[in-house]
Design an enzyme around this catalytic site. Structure first.
Site, PDB file in Angstrom:
ATOM      1  N   SER A 154     -88.302  98.480  14.534  1.00  0.00           N
ATOM      2  CA  SER A 154     -87.057  99.083  15.033  1.00  0.00           C
ATOM      3  C   SER A 154     -85.896  98.130  14.839  1.00  0.00           C
ATOM      4  O   SER A 154     -86.065  96.892  14.946  1.00  0.00           O
ATOM      5  CB  SER A 154     -87.205  99.399  16.524  1.00  0.00           C
ATOM      6  OG  SER A 154     -85.969  99.785  17.093  1.00  0.00           O
ATOM      7  N   TYR A 164     -89.201  96.786  24.811  1.00  0.00           N
ATOM      8  CA  TYR A 164     -89.404  97.565  23.589  1.00  0.00           C
ATOM      9  C   TYR A 164     -89.147  96.700  22.355  1.00  0.00           C
ATOM     10  O   TYR A 164     -89.972  96.639  21.436  1.00  0.00           O
ATOM     11  CB  TYR A 164     -88.490  98.783  23.582  1.00  0.00           C
ATOM     12  CG  TYR A 164     -88.566  99.598  22.311  1.00  0.00           C
ATOM     13  CD1 TYR A 164     -89.683 100.379  22.047  1.00  0.00           C
ATOM     14  CD2 TYR A 164     -87.525  99.580  21.382  1.00  0.00           C
ATOM     15  CE1 TYR A 164     -89.764 101.131  20.882  1.00  0.00           C
ATOM     16  CE2 TYR A 164     -87.593 100.330  20.222  1.00  0.00           C
ATOM     17  CZ  TYR A 164     -88.715 101.096  19.967  1.00  0.00           C
ATOM     18  OH  TYR A 164     -88.803 101.822  18.810  1.00  0.00           O
TER      19      TYR A 164
END
Length: 261
Positions: A154, A164
């Site tokens: 990501s 995350y």
């Protein structure tokens, strides 16, 4: 030999895409449809079995070959069963797309307050899941003379600013490690780092009226958000003969949000 467009074709290849049957307009669904359009037989794998079956039926209705299977990527036995299902149905595995991840459901507490249960769950899926799926598929890739592993990281990992992102930058480390350890066997491993995508999950996390969208409007080189289909071109390169000399790399597909030398 001169380059030919046919080098992007995936005829007679078998691909597994994890997380491909989740929330409707998803990156995993776009990947599964794209791989099938290029000629691959696709195993659509997801914890949501109904979703996996629905995307598989969508592929078949469009003239492709697909199998929907339930998988919990954090469970070793489940990943081994997924690999076995691909081999039983299509004869082996050539391509693994580790797309399954926790994003909306990850804790966004800071490092002082995040619970260890939430921390461990994120790593169990976002990092350990990719390792377990790779271990389930590498033996078949080896038998077939090589393969392609693509991990979904990501833009939020560059830099990581929360759980995350930490789990996703760790996935980059797994990517380079797999690339180094299995490259001599013809198995490449790369990562795709999406920017802000208008998938159903992406819009749940970052709604259209989010201040973050305004920030992206001001900072991203081109448009601030992309559609799931706009990631498929990078995937095709990394999966196909056209990209066989690429390994250990992270490709950012984000409109110029993250720029790395």
């Amino acid at each position: 030999m001169a380059f030919e467009l046919d080098q992007f074709r995936l005829d007679n290849k078998v691909a597994i895409v994890t997380g491909a049957g989740g929330r409707g307009n998803s990156i995993g669904r776009a990947y599964a449809l794209g791989l099938a359009n290029a000629g691959a037989s696709v195993v659509v794998a997801d914890l949501n079995e109904d979703g996996a079956l629905a995307v598989a039926e969508e592929v078949i209705a469009a003239g492709g070959k697909a199998l929907g299977v339930k998988v919990d990527v954090a469970d070793e036995a489940s990943t081994l069963a997924m690999g076995a299902a691909a081999i039983e149905k299509f004869g082996g595995v050539d391509i693994l797309v580790n797309n399954a991840a926790l994003m909306v459901d990850v804790s966004y507490d800071n490092c002082e307050t995040v619970s260890m249960d939430a921390w461990n769950k994120a790593f169990a899926v976002n990092l350990n899941g990719a390792l377990l799926c790779a271990r389930a598929c590498i033996p078949s890739m080896r038998e077939r003379g090589g393969g392609r592993i693509i991990n979904q990281t990501s833009g939020g990992a560059f830099p990581a600013t929360g759980l995350y992102g930490i789990s996703k930058i760790a996935l980059v480390g797994l990517t380079t490690t797999l690339a180094k350890q299995f490259g001599k066997e013809g198995i490449t491993c790369n990562a795709i780092a999406p920017g802000n995508v208008t998938s159903d999950a992406g819009k749940m996390l970052v709604p259209d009226d989010s201040p973050f969208i305004q920030h992206l409007q001001a900072t991203v080189a081109t448009k601030p958000r992309g559609e799931p289909d706009e990631l498929v071109g990078a995937l095709m390169l990394l999966c196909s003969k056209a990209g066989e000399w690429i390994t250990g790399q992270t490709i950012h597909v984000d409109g110029g949000w993250i720029m790395r030398p």
